[in-house]
Scaffold this motif. Structure first.
Motif, short mmCIF file in Angstrom:
data_model
loop_
_atom_site.label_atom_id
_atom_site.label_comp_id
_atom_site.label_asym_id
_atom_site.label_seq_id
_atom_site.Cartn_x
_atom_site.Cartn_y
_atom_site.Cartn_z
N SER A 1 19.31 44.54 -16.86
CA SER A 1 19.33 43.58 -15.77
C SER A 1 18.66 44.17 -14.54
O SER A 1 18.47 45.39 -14.44
CB SER A 1 20.78 43.21 -15.44
N THR A 2 18.32 43.31 -13.59
CA THR A 2 17.79 43.78 -12.30
C THR A 2 18.92 44.06 -11.31
O THR A 2 18.67 44.58 -10.22
CB THR A 2 16.85 42.74 -11.69
N VAL A 3 20.15 43.73 -11.68
CA VAL A 3 21.29 43.93 -10.79
C VAL A 3 21.54 45.42 -10.57
O VAL A 3 21.35 46.24 -11.48
CB VAL A 3 22.55 43.24 -11.38
N SER A 4 21.98 45.76 -9.38
CA SER A 4 22.37 47.13 -9.06
C SER A 4 23.89 47.24 -9.19
O SER A 4 24.62 46.54 -8.49
CB SER A 4 21.95 47.49 -7.63
N ALA A 5 24.36 48.10 -10.09
CA ALA A 5 25.80 48.21 -10.33
C ALA A 5 26.58 48.61 -9.08
O ALA A 5 27.62 48.03 -8.79
CB ALA A 5 26.07 49.18 -11.48
N PRO A 6 26.13 49.61 -8.31
CA PRO A 6 26.89 49.94 -7.08
C PRO A 6 26.97 48.77 -6.10
O PRO A 6 28.03 48.52 -5.51
CB PRO A 6 26.09 51.11 -6.49
N LEU A 7 25.88 48.03 -5.93
CA LEU A 7 25.91 46.87 -5.04
C LEU A 7 26.80 45.77 -5.61
O LEU A 7 27.56 45.13 -4.87
CB LEU A 7 24.49 46.34 -4.82
N GLN A 8 26.72 45.54 -6.91
CA GLN A 8 27.56 44.53 -7.57
C GLN A 8 29.03 44.86 -7.36
O GLN A 8 29.84 43.98 -7.04
CB GLN A 8 27.23 44.47 -9.06
N ARG A 9 29.37 46.11 -7.53
CA ARG A 9 30.76 46.54 -7.37
C ARG A 9 31.22 46.33 -5.92
O ARG A 9 32.33 45.83 -5.67
CB ARG A 9 30.88 48.01 -7.78
N PHE A 10 30.37 46.70 -4.98
CA PHE A 10 30.73 46.53 -3.56
C PHE A 10 30.88 45.05 -3.21
O PHE A 10 31.82 44.66 -2.51
CB PHE A 10 29.66 47.17 -2.68
N ALA A 11 29.96 44.22 -3.69
CA ALA A 11 30.02 42.79 -3.39
C ALA A 11 31.28 42.15 -3.96
O ALA A 11 31.95 41.35 -3.30
CB ALA A 11 28.77 42.10 -3.94
N LEU A 12 31.61 42.50 -5.20
CA LEU A 12 32.82 41.96 -5.83
C LEU A 12 34.07 42.38 -5.08
O LEU A 12 34.96 41.55 -4.80
CB LEU A 12 32.89 42.42 -7.29
N GLN A 13 34.16 43.65 -4.72
CA GLN A 13 35.33 44.14 -3.99
C GLN A 13 35.42 43.49 -2.61
O GLN A 13 36.53 43.15 -2.16
CB GLN A 13 35.26 45.66 -3.87
N THR A 14 34.29 43.31 -1.95
CA THR A 14 34.29 42.67 -0.62
C THR A 14 34.78 41.23 -0.71
O THR A 14 35.61 40.79 0.11
CB THR A 14 32.88 42.71 -0.03
N LEU A 15 34.29 40.48 -1.69
CA LEU A 15 34.72 39.09 -1.85
C LEU A 15 36.21 39.01 -2.16
O LEU A 15 36.93 38.21 -1.56
CB LEU A 15 33.90 38.43 -2.97
N GLN A 16 36.68 39.83 -3.09
CA GLN A 16 38.09 39.79 -3.45
C GLN A 16 38.99 40.19 -2.28
O GLN A 16 40.04 39.58 -2.06
CB GLN A 16 38.34 40.70 -4.66
N ARG A 17 38.58 41.21 -1.54
CA ARG A 17 39.39 41.65 -0.39
C ARG A 17 39.49 40.55 0.65
O ARG A 17 40.58 40.29 1.20
CB ARG A 17 38.77 42.91 0.21
#
Length: 714
Positions: free
Chosen positions: A274-290
């Motif tokens: 994928s073109t997705v960046s795992a560190p950015l994906q992880r940060f975005a998911l955690q930010t949304l959930q928080r």
């Protein structure tokens, strides 16, 4: 005894056909995991997705990637002379034969190599165990196959293949599936107790947990001779491993994106980049959930987020839902159709500026409006239910005022705006006539991915390209208008009337952003861009249920700001350079009263040929104002007011406005107020509002109707 058994085997083998055995390389190459792996742009694992519902197999594990404790436990439990024999342990065969003679139970004589030979046999092959166990000829055939296997394969290859092919429990096949499913770790991380449990499951895959624990305790004693073994701790490890659990069909941080990529790759794909960046994906998911946890109590549980690279169009983050916080986590919020609210306004103003219908300094009337349509009067309201009077187009867009946007659509026309949205990748399901003037306020439904990519067109100077591709062809938006809209949406002072001067939308680097809220607070958006990235965030409920008291700055905007700040923690974002055909000029804004300007003077951008320095309202003399007859400015005659049960009654007051002071209001023949303006709590029915002078002479009147359930004023 051993010689006799060997002679018997040799005699019977003459009559047994030789079974073709695959090579180690063939077995390894034919291995098919039951899961597909989706990797990020750097090869890091994003998501495991199960694609075979019949069996659970993980990746093929090299022997060096398996815990030494497990290798030891398996050899001691299944075949303690594995490294000494050549496929058949004749000493174990002798012991088993002697035990059968005296009806005594023993471990049995099947070696790891013999078991592997059976595992390599075809499902309906000669070596497969029947309901009553294997016949003597099958056992002899298995022994012969094991000896041939030992001549063709190395010992480490045999042990490695066995660890990957052996069934453990239920649908679990191979050590990778066992380790990750029962112990939630990779095979190299298994400790001695866990290794003992795994070895015990080979012998009794479907035994009760207590029986498995007892066998595991025996294996651990073989692994630790002369040392006391805590069998109670082994039982606890066994119980935790075998407890009932709901095995996820997908594990990772990007389930929705992974499903989409695998659907595009086809059913045989087992690894997709994928073109997705795992560190950015992880940060975005955690930010949304928080942030959604912080909104707990406001009836909001879902959200989605997407990050695009402006130049390439590559998806850098794709968060389809809030995961465990959502009651509908399988719904992909990045692709779901939702009403975008005010996030369509930038494209409307860009079109009006490009067509020279207005400039960023043009004055628009933010006052009550009743626009005739084929189905009745359309009466737009601002989010805060207040009107700002005459404002510049810059202020109207930045402060997200609804009435000026609708007036702008009247100039452009719904049909032309509908076509413009299609050019930036937002083809709508219905015709322009279906939406009418409400299209200016985002009454159509669009997915977050397409909306974010449309904003990427603004970031690229009006040039549009599909997701995953650079901008292509001629500009979809006039580059000059795209620049002006970006300048407006990056202007903290212009948005101050609605969002304040200290809004979190103001980043410490250059960025442009637009928020939006759909009808009844069902959807909340924040979409914007920097020099390098475009970020889109949606917050709401997948069910369509309205949120409670969630505004543009408290819903999606905090998530947008946090992610954008993260993206530019070490990367600058510079303002774009103006394209050819723009000029910058000073502009002043004079109101009807000479001592009160409508807005502070400023330097403004114009398309060349549209610039002007003075924007003023016509000033009437006191004598002229006194001679003008009073009349009702709003509402318009024939207005139909529909009460919305989802909006609190205090927010649904109907405003009556006169052209000046000195008049008195009479509703259905009864005096109710006096002055230039007053608000009334609507009550269902047909009504007549009259404006009279002090003597009771009727100066003007309007007839209107209120529909819906009313609430009596207290």
């Amino acid at each position: 005894m051993r010689r006799a058994l060997a002679a018997l085997a040799l005699g019977l083998c003459v009559a047994l056909p030789a079974q073709a055995l695959p090579s180690y390389a063939e077995v390894h190459a034919d291995w098919r995991s039951s899961e597909a792996l989706v990797l990020d742009r750097h090869g890091e694992l994003l998501q495991r997705v199960r694609v075979d519902p019949q069996v659970r197999r993980g990746a093929w594990m090299a022997l060096g990637d398996v815990s030494p404790a497990l290798r030891t436990a398996l050899v001691l439990s299944e075949d303690k002379r594995f490294h000494e024999h050549s496929g058949v342990d004749w000493r174990a065969v002798s012991a088993a034969a002697w035990a059968n003679l005296w009806n005594t139970r023993t471990r049995g004589a099947s070696t790891i190599t013999m078991q592997l030979a059976a595992l390599l046999d075809e499902p309906d092959g000669d070596l497969q165990r029947g309901a009553g166990g294997r016949r003597l000829t099958q056992k002899l055939g298995q022994a012969l196959a094991a000896q041939r296997l030992e001549r063709q394969w190395r010992k480490d290859q045999i042990l490695e293949a066995y660890l990957n092919l052996v069934p453990f429990r239920g649908e679990l096949v191979g050590i990778d599936a066992l380790s990750r499913t029962l112990f939630s770790k990779a095979p190299h991380g298994l400790d001695e107790r866990e290794a003992a449990v795994a070895a015990a499951l080979v012998r009794a895959p479907n035994a009760r947990p207590r029986q498995v624990g007892q066998r595991a305790c025996g294996v651990l004693r073989l692994m630790q001779p002369g040392h006391p073994v805590d069998c109670e701790a082994v039982q606890i490890t066994t119980a935790l491993a075998l407890q009932s659990r709901d095995f996820a069909a997908s594990e990772g941080i990007a389930p929705h994106h992974a499903r989409r990529l695998l659907a595009e790759a086809g059913p045989d794909a087992r690894s997709v980049r994928s073109t997705v960046s795992a560190p950015l994906q992880r940060f975005a998911l955690q930010t949304l959930q928080r942030h959604l946890r912080e909104l707990r109590g406001r009836n909001v549980q879902d959200g989605a987020l997407v990050v695009l690279d402006n130049a390439s169009g590559e998806v850098l983050a794709w968060v389809g839902s809030s995961g465990p916080l959502s009651a509908a986590s399988q719904v992909d919020g990045v692709l779901a159709l939702r009403q975008p609210g005010s996030t369509l306004k930038p494209f409307l103003y860009a079109q009006a500026i490009a067509e020279r219908r207005m400039t960023a300094a043009s004055l628009l009337d933010d006052s009550p409006a009743a626009i005739p349509t084929a189905s009745g009067l359309y009466i737009p309201q601002n989010y805060d239910r207040r009107f700002k009077g005459w404002v510049s187009a810059r202020t109207a867009l930045a402060a997200s005022l609804n009435v000026p946007a609708v007036r702008t659509l009247v100039m452009v026309s719904p049909e032309a705006f509908h076509r413009q949205l299609g050019r930036v990748g937002l083809p709508l399901r219905e015709s322009a006539g279906f939406y009418g003037y409400s299209l200016a306020l985002g009454s159509a439904e669009v997915p977050l991915l397409a909306l974010t990519n449309a904003f990427r067109s603004l970031a690229n100077g009006g040039r549009h390209g599909p997701v995953g591709s650079p901008p292509q062809g001629a500009p979809a938006i006039d580059p000059r208008a795209a620049f002006i809209v970006g300048d407006i949406l990056s202007d903290s002072n212009a948005r101050a009337r609605t969002f304040g001067t200290d809004s979190l939308l103001a980043t410490r680097f250059w960025s442009a952003v637009k928020t939006g809220t759909s009808k009844d607070m069902r959807d909340n958006w924040a979409v914007g861009w920097s020099e390098r990235y475009t970020v889109g965030v949606w917050v709401g409920n997948a069910s369509g249920a309205p949120m409670w008291d969630v505004s543009g700055t408290s819903g999606a905007a905090p998530v947008w700001a946090t992610v954008m700040q993260h993206l530019h923690a070490h990367t600058p974002s510079r303002a774009p350079q103006p394209p050819p055909g723009l000029v910058q000029a000073s502009a002043t804004f004079e109101g009807p009263e000479s001592d009160r300007p409508l807005e502070a003077a400023r330097s403004e951008w114009f398309l060349k040929g549209t610039e002007q320095t003075r924007f003023a309202m016509e000033r009437a003399s006191p004598a002229e104002r006194s001679r003008a007859p009073l009349h009702i400015r709003s509402p318009a005659p024939g207005t139909i007011v529909a009460l919305d049960p989802d909006i609190p009654p205090r927010h649904q007051r109907l405003t009556f406005t006169a052209s000046g002071a000195g008049g008195r209001w009479r509703l259905d023949g009864k005096p109710v107020a006096q002055g230039a303006q007053f608000q009334w709590l609507p009550w269902p029915g047909r009504h007549v509002m009259q404006l009279t002078d002090a003597r009771g002479t009727v100066l003007d009147e309007v007839r209107f109707e209120v529909r819906g359930a009313g609430v009596k004023a207290r």
